[in-house]
Design an enzyme around this catalytic site. Structure first.
Site, PDB file in Angstrom:
ATOM      1  N   SER A  30       0.990  -0.769  -0.156  1.00 56.93           N
ATOM      2  CA  SER A  30      -0.166   0.167   0.386  1.00 56.93           C
ATOM      3  C   SER A  30       1.170   1.016  -0.022  1.00 56.93           C
ATOM      4  CB  SER A  30      -0.838  -0.148   0.988  1.00 56.93           C
ATOM      5  OG  SER A  30      -0.349  -0.727   2.271  1.00 56.93           O
ATOM      6  N   HIS A 163     -40.191  23.127  -9.103  1.00 59.70           N
ATOM      7  CA  HIS A 163     -40.308  22.065 -10.444  1.00 59.70           C
ATOM      8  C   HIS A 163     -39.821  23.086 -11.538  1.00 59.70           C
ATOM      9  CE1 HIS A 163     -43.338  20.568  -7.723  1.00 59.70           C
ATOM     10  NE2 HIS A 163     -43.690  22.024  -7.808  1.00 59.70           N
ATOM     11  N   SER A 284     -14.811  23.939 -27.482  1.00 61.03           N
ATOM     12  CA  SER A 284     -14.451  23.302 -28.367  1.00 61.03           C
ATOM     13  C   SER A 284     -14.363  23.089 -29.671  1.00 61.03           C
ATOM     14  CB  SER A 284     -16.434  22.934 -29.052  1.00 61.03           C
ATOM     15  OG  SER A 284     -16.387  22.495 -30.191  1.00 61.03           O
ATOM     16  N   LYS A 290     -18.143  27.887 -29.160  1.00 58.49           N
ATOM     17  CA  LYS A 290     -18.834  27.372 -28.210  1.00 58.49           C
ATOM     18  C   LYS A 290     -17.725  28.198 -26.661  1.00 58.49           C
ATOM     19  CE  LYS A 290     -21.206  24.597 -26.675  1.00 58.49           C
ATOM     20  NZ  LYS A 290     -21.499  22.813 -27.692  1.00 58.49           N
ATOM     21  N   ASN A 292     -18.348  26.590 -23.000  1.00 58.86           N
ATOM     22  CA  ASN A 292     -18.246  25.947 -22.196  1.00 58.86           C
ATOM     23  C   ASN A 292     -17.906  26.008 -20.780  1.00 58.86           C
ATOM     24  OD1 ASN A 292     -19.609  24.452 -24.453  1.00 58.86           O
ATOM     25  ND2 ASN A 292     -17.621  23.379 -24.797  1.00 58.86           N
ATOM     26  N   GLU A 297     -19.436  20.794 -14.976  1.00 56.78           N
ATOM     27  CA  GLU A 297     -20.242  19.830 -15.599  1.00 56.78           C
ATOM     28  C   GLU A 297     -19.203  18.134 -14.298  1.00 56.78           C
ATOM     29  OE1 GLU A 297     -20.831  19.492 -19.837  1.00 56.78           O
ATOM     30  OE2 GLU A 297     -20.001  20.761 -19.573  1.00 56.78           O
ATOM     31  N   LYS A 332      -7.688   3.138   2.012  1.00 57.39           N
ATOM     32  CA  LYS A 332      -6.766   4.570   1.271  1.00 57.39           C
ATOM     33  C   LYS A 332      -7.207   5.305   0.465  1.00 57.39           C
ATOM     34  CE  LYS A 332      -3.667   3.282   5.175  1.00 57.39           C
ATOM     35  NZ  LYS A 332      -4.279   1.997   4.986  1.00 57.39           N
TER      36      LYS A 332
HETATM   37  N1  ARG Z   1      -1.174  -1.125   5.251  1.00 59.06           N
HETATM   38  C1  ARG Z   1      -1.688  -1.337   6.404  1.00 59.06           C
HETATM   39  C2  ARG Z   1      -3.354  -1.096   6.634  1.00 59.06           C
HETATM   40  O1  ARG Z   1      -3.095  -0.168   5.811  1.00 59.06           O
HETATM   41  C3  ARG Z   1      -1.339  -1.585   8.114  1.00 59.06           C
HETATM   42  C4  ARG Z   1      -1.625  -2.091   8.762  1.00 59.06           C
HETATM   43  C5  ARG Z   1      -1.117  -3.950   8.471  1.00 59.06           C
HETATM   44  N2  ARG Z   1      -1.328  -4.362   9.465  1.00 59.06           N
HETATM   45  C6  ARG Z   1      -1.408  -6.001   9.337  1.00 59.06           C
HETATM   46  N3  ARG Z   1      -0.966  -6.238  10.667  1.00 59.06           N
HETATM   47  N4  ARG Z   1      -0.853  -5.754   8.008  1.00 59.06           N
HETATM   48  O2  ARG Z   1      -4.610  -1.218   6.320  1.00 59.06           O
END
Ligand code: ARG
Length: 463
Positions: A30, A163, A284, A290, A292, A297, A332
């Site tokens: 992550s 309306h 455009s 145009k 826009n 939007e 995230k």
């Molecule tokens: N990258 C994980 C998250 O964002 C952190 C916590 C991970 N904990 C674990 N025991 N794998 O949730």
């Protein structure tokens, strides 16, 4: 793993007999998303070292070493991003590994009495608290822009709609201040959810608590929380603060999307109530004429994206048993994408609202349709003692007669009015103007100039 990269050792590899498959590394990481938590991760870690030092789990020298290592890493990331070759799982692992690389094995003492489960909850809370405060400040700027326009446009009127049909004349300032109210409620939703977020999660370990008697309250004070979370199991499984933010953001986006839709209509050749500044419009590629309203939007379009993030987050959480589950790492992308979108959208709305030009002649012409005064005529008869249901019918018949003859009500003679009710008198001509209609709505919340000015005065004291 990228080509020519040396595979980094895992901080948890002790019980494993073989390295993780590179596909697994890629699938589980992550870091590509949570790297923006680095500042908050380091702040949390520093507070944690203070707690460990107070307990004697770190000597003053060890603590100093760890803190200066963390500070150096923070500077390093701020200056040049993440360490290029990193294949770490997440930002927490990244920082801890860099720390050990920099200061040696003593870096390994940092994670005492802590788990990534409480660490990530803390990081996200710190991040979100900061972002929510920033977004609330942006909301205030948007409100100021609205009030600025409301002040400048005082006296201008337009048809109010129900309306999407012309209903009754209202002041443009009153109409604009309706959006102020929506943003005000949005702001209170953020404030309210900040109150619930205000419990410090660190120190509950993986899920059962820590065995070192860490004084969590001191850590809370240091990190600016007013208390600590009450239950370790709940602490690591809770993501309500994200759901609440996504939900408050969805409502805010719904408001801004409605406004965007209205401005798109007002900007059309059919309405021509508003002219958007050129620098906030696009052209455009094929039609040279145009101009826009793409920004508006996109605001409307991005609302779908924010709703999607809320739905995504709720869906990730809905089947999870206590306590932390890795599914939660998916929070995230919903969170960061929403923050970026909302910041961008309010950031666009502020200058757009400040600089948009109203075609007041067009608005007032549209509000001069005497049919908009039908309710005022009905009120006129009510004041002469006719029951409202009856006046409604009488005026309805007058509207029908006016439409049939093609002669608008404001061109009728007194005798034409009196054919419908003997109670009509010369004084009725005083009420047959949009201004008169507006000024009669003088109670709190009404559209009269006095009520709107009072509202502006009250708001300006608050902002
Ligand atoms: N990258 C994980 C998250 O964002 C952190 C916590 C991970 N904990 C674990 N025991 N794998 O949730």
């Amino acid at each position: 793993m990228r080509k020519n990269e040396k595979k980094q050792a895992k901080l948890w590899e002790g019980r494993f007999t073989e390295a993780t498959d590179p596909l697994v590394d890629q699938f589980t990481e992550s870091l590509s998303e949570d790297h923006c938590l680095y500042h908050h991760d380091i702040a949390g870690s520093i507070a944690h070292t203070n707690a460990l030092a107070r307990l004697g789990l770190l000597t003053p020298t060890e603590q100093k070493k760890i803190v200066s290592g963390l500070t150096a890493i923070e500077k390093e990331i701020a200056a040049s991003g993440l360490f290029a070759q990193s294949t770490d799982e997440d930002i927490h692992m990244y920082i801890e590994r860099r720390l050990t690389e920099k200061i040696g094995p003593v870096g390994g003492k940092l994670h005492t009495g802590r788990s990534r489960n409480d660490q990530v909850a803390l990081d996200v809370k710190l991040y979100l608290r900061e972002k929510m405060q920033q977004i609330a400040s942006q909301m205030v700027l948007l409100q100021k822009a609205i009030v600025g326009q409301a002040e400048r446009q005082i006296g201008v009127y337009l048809p109010g709609y129900t309306h999407l049909q012309r209903a009754q004349p209202v002041l443009l300032s009153h109409h604009l201040l309706a959006y102020y109210e929506m943003i005000e409620r949005d702001k209170t939703r953020l404030d309210d959810s900040l109150k619930r977020l205000d419990q410090m999660p660190l120190g509950v370990g993986a899920m059962a608590g820590n065995s070192f008697s860490i004084d969590r309250s001191e850590v809370a004070v240091e990190l600016g929380f007013s208390g600590v979370t009450a239950n370790s199991i709940d602490t690591v499984s809770d993501r309500d603060f994200i759901v609440e933010f996504l939900s408050a953001s969805s409502i805010l986006m719904m408001h801004l999307s409605r406004w965007a839709e209205e401005l798109i209509l007002w900007n059309s050749s059919e309405f021509k109530f508003v002219a958007l500044p050129d620098r906030f419009c696009t052209g455009s590629s094929i039609m040279p004429q145009k101009k826009n309203p793409d920004i508006l939007e996109l605001i409307r379009g991005k609302t779908g994206r924010v709703y999607g993030n809320l739905m995504g987050m709720l869906t990730v959480l809905k089947g999870l048993p206590l306590s932390y589950n890795r599914d939660m790492q998916e929070d995230k992308r919903f969170l960061f994408d929403t923050v970026k979108t909302v910041e961008g959208v309010i950031g666009m709305m502020i200058p757009l609202v400040t600089d948009m030009q109203f075609n007041t002649a067009k608005m007032e012409a549209a509000a001069s349709d005497p049919l908009l005064l039908a309710t005022d005529l009905s009120d006129y008869l009510v004041l002469k003692g006719v029951p409202f249901r009856e006046t409604h019918k009488i005026i309805g018949q007058m509207v029908q007669a006016s439409e049939k003859s093609g002669k608008p009500l404001n061109e009728w003679s007194l005798s034409e009015f009196q054919k419908h009710s003997k109670l009509f008198n010369k004084d009725l001509f005083f009420i047959l103007t949009p201004k008169a209609s507006i000024e009669k709505k003088s109670g709190p919340g009404g559209t009269s100039t006095a009520s709107v000015k009072a509202m502006i005065k009250k708001i300006k004291k608050l902002l």
